[in-house]
Design a protein around this motif. Sequence first.
Motif, PDB file in Angstrom:
ATOM      1  N   TRP A 214       0.811  -1.214   0.000  1.00 30.51           N
ATOM      2  CA  TRP A 214       0.000   0.000   0.000  1.00 30.51           C
ATOM      3  C   TRP A 214       0.847   1.269   0.000  1.00 30.51           C
ATOM      4  O   TRP A 214       0.422   2.289  -0.507  1.00 30.51           O
ATOM      5  CB  TRP A 214      -0.917   0.022   1.225  1.00 30.51           C
ATOM      6  CG  TRP A 214      -1.867  -1.122   1.264  1.00 30.51           C
ATOM      7  CD1 TRP A 214      -1.761  -2.248   2.018  1.00 30.51           C
ATOM      8  CD2 TRP A 214      -3.064  -1.281   0.492  1.00 30.51           C
ATOM      9  NE1 TRP A 214      -2.809  -3.102   1.791  1.00 30.51           N
ATOM     10  CE2 TRP A 214      -3.641  -2.525   0.845  1.00 30.51           C
ATOM     11  CE3 TRP A 214      -3.705  -0.502  -0.455  1.00 30.51           C
ATOM     12  CZ2 TRP A 214      -4.811  -3.003   0.286  1.00 30.51           C
ATOM     13  CZ3 TRP A 214      -4.880  -0.965  -1.017  1.00 30.51           C
ATOM     14  CH2 TRP A 214      -5.432  -2.194  -0.649  1.00 30.51           C
ATOM     15  N   ALA A 215       2.013   1.237   0.588  1.00 31.28           N
ATOM     16  CA  ALA A 215       2.871   2.424   0.631  1.00 31.28           C
ATOM     17  C   ALA A 215       4.284   2.015   0.266  1.00 31.28           C
ATOM     18  O   ALA A 215       4.790   0.997   0.750  1.00 31.28           O
ATOM     19  CB  ALA A 215       2.841   3.070   2.020  1.00 31.28           C
ATOM     20  N   LYS A 216       4.936   2.800  -0.580  1.00 31.75           N
ATOM     21  CA  LYS A 216       6.275   2.477  -1.050  1.00 31.75           C
ATOM     22  C   LYS A 216       7.318   2.773   0.023  1.00 31.75           C
ATOM     23  O   LYS A 216       7.069   3.467   0.994  1.00 31.75           O
ATOM     24  CB  LYS A 216       6.586   3.247  -2.331  1.00 31.75           C
ATOM     25  CG  LYS A 216       5.685   2.880  -3.507  1.00 31.75           C
ATOM     26  CD  LYS A 216       6.085   3.635  -4.753  1.00 31.75           C
ATOM     27  CE  LYS A 216       5.206   3.244  -5.936  1.00 31.75           C
ATOM     28  NZ  LYS A 216       5.582   3.993  -7.164  1.00 31.75           N
ATOM     29  N   GLU A 217       8.521   2.236  -0.225  1.00 35.57           N
ATOM     30  CA  GLU A 217       9.612   2.427   0.724  1.00 35.57           C
ATOM     31  C   GLU A 217      10.159   3.851   0.670  1.00 35.57           C
ATOM     32  O   GLU A 217      10.027   4.546  -0.342  1.00 35.57           O
ATOM     33  CB  GLU A 217      10.739   1.430   0.466  1.00 35.57           C
ATOM     34  CG  GLU A 217      11.433   1.585  -0.869  1.00 35.57           C
ATOM     35  CD  GLU A 217      10.765   0.807  -1.975  1.00 35.57           C
ATOM     36  OE1 GLU A 217      11.327   0.765  -3.086  1.00 35.57           O
ATOM     37  OE2 GLU A 217       9.673   0.256  -1.737  1.00 35.57           O
ATOM     38  N   GLN A 218      10.772   4.248   1.775  1.00 34.09           N
ATOM     39  CA  GLN A 218      11.426   5.543   1.886  1.00 34.09           C
ATOM     40  C   GLN A 218      12.815   5.329   2.480  1.00 34.09           C
ATOM     41  O   GLN A 218      13.032   4.393   3.241  1.00 34.09           O
ATOM     42  CB  GLN A 218      10.616   6.500   2.769  1.00 34.09           C
ATOM     43  CG  GLN A 218       9.204   6.764   2.254  1.00 34.09           C
ATOM     44  CD  GLN A 218       8.436   7.705   3.164  1.00 34.09           C
ATOM     45  OE1 GLN A 218       9.016   8.466   3.928  1.00 34.09           O
ATOM     46  NE2 GLN A 218       7.113   7.658   3.078  1.00 34.09           N
ATOM     47  N   GLU A 219      13.744   6.218   2.118  1.00 37.44           N
ATOM     48  CA  GLU A 219      15.114   6.096   2.604  1.00 37.44           C
ATOM     49  C   GLU A 219      15.313   6.927   3.860  1.00 37.44           C
ATOM     50  O   GLU A 219      14.817   8.048   3.965  1.00 37.44           O
ATOM     51  CB  GLU A 219      16.116   6.528   1.532  1.00 37.44           C
ATOM     52  CG  GLU A 219      16.244   5.531   0.379  1.00 37.44           C
ATOM     53  CD  GLU A 219      17.351   5.920  -0.573  1.00 37.44           C
ATOM     54  OE1 GLU A 219      17.698   7.118  -0.619  1.00 37.44           O
ATOM     55  OE2 GLU A 219      17.877   5.038  -1.263  1.00 37.44           O
ATOM     56  N   LEU A 220      16.046   6.350   4.804  1.00 39.64           N
ATOM     57  CA  LEU A 220      16.384   7.032   6.050  1.00 39.64           C
ATOM     58  C   LEU A 220      17.901   7.072   6.166  1.00 39.64           C
ATOM     59  O   LEU A 220      18.557   6.039   6.262  1.00 39.64           O
ATOM     60  CB  LEU A 220      15.781   6.296   7.252  1.00 39.64           C
ATOM     61  CG  LEU A 220      16.196   6.792   8.642  1.00 39.64           C
ATOM     62  CD1 LEU A 220      15.703   8.217   8.867  1.00 39.64           C
ATOM     63  CD2 LEU A 220      15.675   5.866   9.731  1.00 39.64           C
ATOM     64  N   PHE A 221      18.481   8.283   6.127  1.00 39.70           N
ATOM     65  CA  PHE A 221      19.925   8.451   6.232  1.00 39.70           C
ATOM     66  C   PHE A 221      20.311   8.590   7.710  1.00 39.70           C
ATOM     67  O   PHE A 221      19.804   9.478   8.393  1.00 39.70           O
ATOM     68  CB  PHE A 221      20.386   9.693   5.469  1.00 39.70           C
ATOM     69  CG  PHE A 221      20.405   9.522   3.974  1.00 39.70           C
ATOM     70  CD1 PHE A 221      21.587   9.226   3.318  1.00 39.70           C
ATOM     71  CD2 PHE A 221      19.244   9.646   3.225  1.00 39.70           C
ATOM     72  CE1 PHE A 221      21.615   9.058   1.945  1.00 39.70           C
ATOM     73  CE2 PHE A 221      19.253   9.488   1.853  1.00 39.70           C
ATOM     74  CZ  PHE A 221      20.449   9.192   1.209  1.00 39.70           C
ATOM     75  N   VAL A 222      21.193   7.722   8.151  1.00 39.15           N
ATOM     76  CA  VAL A 222      21.721   7.803   9.515  1.00 39.15           C
ATOM     77  C   VAL A 222      23.110   8.427   9.421  1.00 39.15           C
ATOM     78  O   VAL A 222      24.088   7.759   9.066  1.00 39.15           O
ATOM     79  CB  VAL A 222      21.790   6.418  10.181  1.00 39.15           C
ATOM     80  CG1 VAL A 222      22.263   6.545  11.620  1.00 39.15           C
ATOM     81  CG2 VAL A 222      20.426   5.730  10.127  1.00 39.15           C
ATOM     82  N   HIS A 223      23.205   9.721   9.698  1.00 36.49           N
ATOM     83  CA  HIS A 223      24.456  10.458   9.548  1.00 36.49           C
ATOM     84  C   HIS A 223      25.446  10.104  10.653  1.00 36.49           C
ATOM     85  O   HIS A 223      25.043   9.724  11.759  1.00 36.49           O
ATOM     86  CB  HIS A 223      24.182  11.962   9.589  1.00 36.49           C
ATOM     87  CG  HIS A 223      23.519  12.485   8.355  1.00 36.49           C
ATOM     88  ND1 HIS A 223      23.021  13.767   8.250  1.00 36.49           N
ATOM     89  CD2 HIS A 223      23.268  11.902   7.155  1.00 36.49           C
ATOM     90  CE1 HIS A 223      22.497  13.950   7.054  1.00 36.49           C
ATOM     91  NE2 HIS A 223      22.637  12.830   6.373  1.00 36.49           N
ATOM     92  N   PRO A 224      26.743  10.253  10.374  1.00 33.52           N
ATOM     93  CA  PRO A 224      27.740  10.029  11.431  1.00 33.52           C
ATOM     94  C   PRO A 224      27.622  11.099  12.510  1.00 33.52           C
ATOM     95  O   PRO A 224      27.189  12.227  12.254  1.00 33.52           O
ATOM     96  CB  PRO A 224      29.074  10.135  10.687  1.00 33.52           C
ATOM     97  CG  PRO A 224      28.773  10.966   9.479  1.00 33.52           C
ATOM     98  CD  PRO A 224      27.364  10.609   9.086  1.00 33.52           C
ATOM     99  N   ARG A 225      28.002  10.752  13.716  1.00 30.84           N
ATOM    100  CA  ARG A 225      27.980  11.719  14.811  1.00 30.84           C
ATOM    101  C   ARG A 225      29.090  12.736  14.620  1.00 30.84           C
ATOM    102  O   ARG A 225      30.222  12.387  14.263  1.00 30.84           O
ATOM    103  CB  ARG A 225      28.159  11.001  16.154  1.00 30.84           C
ATOM    104  CG  ARG A 225      27.875  11.893  17.361  1.00 30.84           C
ATOM    105  CD  ARG A 225      27.818  11.068  18.634  1.00 30.84           C
ATOM    106  NE  ARG A 225      29.142  10.682  19.092  1.00 30.84           N
ATOM    107  CZ  ARG A 225      29.885  11.419  19.922  1.00 30.84           C
ATOM    108  NH1 ARG A 225      29.430  12.595  20.357  1.00 30.84           N
ATOM    109  NH2 ARG A 225      31.064  10.988  20.308  1.00 30.84           N
ATOM    110  N   THR A 226      28.786  13.999  14.841  1.00 29.46           N
ATOM    111  CA  THR A 226      29.763  15.068  14.671  1.00 29.46           C
ATOM    112  C   THR A 226      29.748  15.978  15.894  1.00 29.46           C
ATOM    113  O   THR A 226      28.808  15.950  16.693  1.00 29.46           O
ATOM    114  CB  THR A 226      29.468  15.905  13.412  1.00 29.46           C
ATOM    115  OG1 THR A 226      28.139  16.455  13.511  1.00 29.46           O
ATOM    116  CG2 THR A 226      29.555  15.053  12.158  1.00 29.46           C
TER     117      THR A 226
END
Length: 473
Positions: free
Chosen positions: A240-252
Amino acid sequence: MSSPHTVPADTADAKAAKAEAKKRRSAAKADARAASRRRRLRSRSDRSSGSTPSAPGTASGQGTVPDGASSTGLAGLRDRVVELWLRRIHPVLDVVSPIGWTVLAVTVVCWIAGLVLHLTELNVIAFALTVPLAIAALFVLGKASYRVTLDLQTHRVVVGTRAVGRVEVANPTQRTILPSRIELAVGSATAQFMVPRLAADAEHEELFAVPTKRRAVLVVGPVRSVRDDPLSLMRRQVTWAKEQELFVHPRTVRLDEAASGFLRDLEGTPSSDLSSSDIAFHALRDYAPGDDRRHVHWRTTARTGKLMVRQFEETRRSHVVVALDNLAEHYASVDEFELAVSIAASISGQTFREEKELTPFTLDERQSTRTLRQMMDDYTVVEQLKERIPFHELGQKAADLAPNASAVMMVVGSHTTARELNSAANQLPIGVMAVAIRCVDEAEVKRSAIGGLDVVTLGSLDTLAKALRAVGR
């Protein structure tokens, strides 16, 4: 509204996320190849049948080839068979699980053998197996019409923080929909939500949280409704709903206090090149046609009786190069490499925020500097290289990308030798401030020198500001 669900921690597994992304790319390429093959077959069929495109203004249905005749012969038959398989047959066969196919095969064999050999026992077994298959079919019959919304609060988070989202399931019809199960794929894991009975125009909302332990690009979704029987013989799922991307950024970390240490030349440093327009005054000279009259020195002109203009020295604006060594052999552990990525991202982020020229790169990629978000996205997908590459290429690449750099920060691992660091430093232009930051697990801040190269050793991201202040002295 229900209480938030926590997706299992292994959803942050970068390898699984990359494997999922690779599968999607492979599927997209296969679809593109199939579409290209269909266009070629259609074009070949058109040429073989002698059909030509209709001229502008031709009435509909005159001088055109019907759609059904666009593919003829074996090619057309193959296309129709493939389309029938993809649209009609495969979705139906895909409902039966591997266990279901096994039970179905045993049932058919028992029915045939029992009827042919007149064995009552086999007929009883066949009947006993037919009953659960029939019940399983009743579980998956029917069609539910949902309106599903997948909403992530943000598509970018930092390592260690939770990504929060929600799944909203609505009944857009005027009839009641029976309870069902909703599955949400997150990386390699799957979260399950039970949707209660929904009346007409009713809605149900589920909250979820994704824990993040390492850098990754996680694929959140798709959202599927699942209907299956208790024995898992048949399973019907609808996306019913397409995938979405989740970016996990490095800690800064921010380096405001340490900025004066490694970015001292905000206004630029004088060079030996002369210019007619800059900020470092050098001398006066006679006016030449084409000179900007704003630079005329009127006092000297009045005293000497001829036009005199100011001559300037060209200055060099701060240009910081952040070179991240991503050779796997130079790092003792994955955590050590993650520390290196965080350090490189912190220095790059600070330089970007201070609006200085910046060139961040690794041995195989160059990070974007268009926006801070794009740069952190690029640092999110940095991977270790397994092949052996001469380390001096890191310095050579820095010299090639930024020959006028004022500072080069090389971020390396604990296994990088002094000889390798010296070979990379020798590739840099003369006059460049070169600093190597060695990442060693749980090491104290220590400063040393290899020739003209400053070497700073640290074991925690929180000590980066202190280490850079030491370089600035």
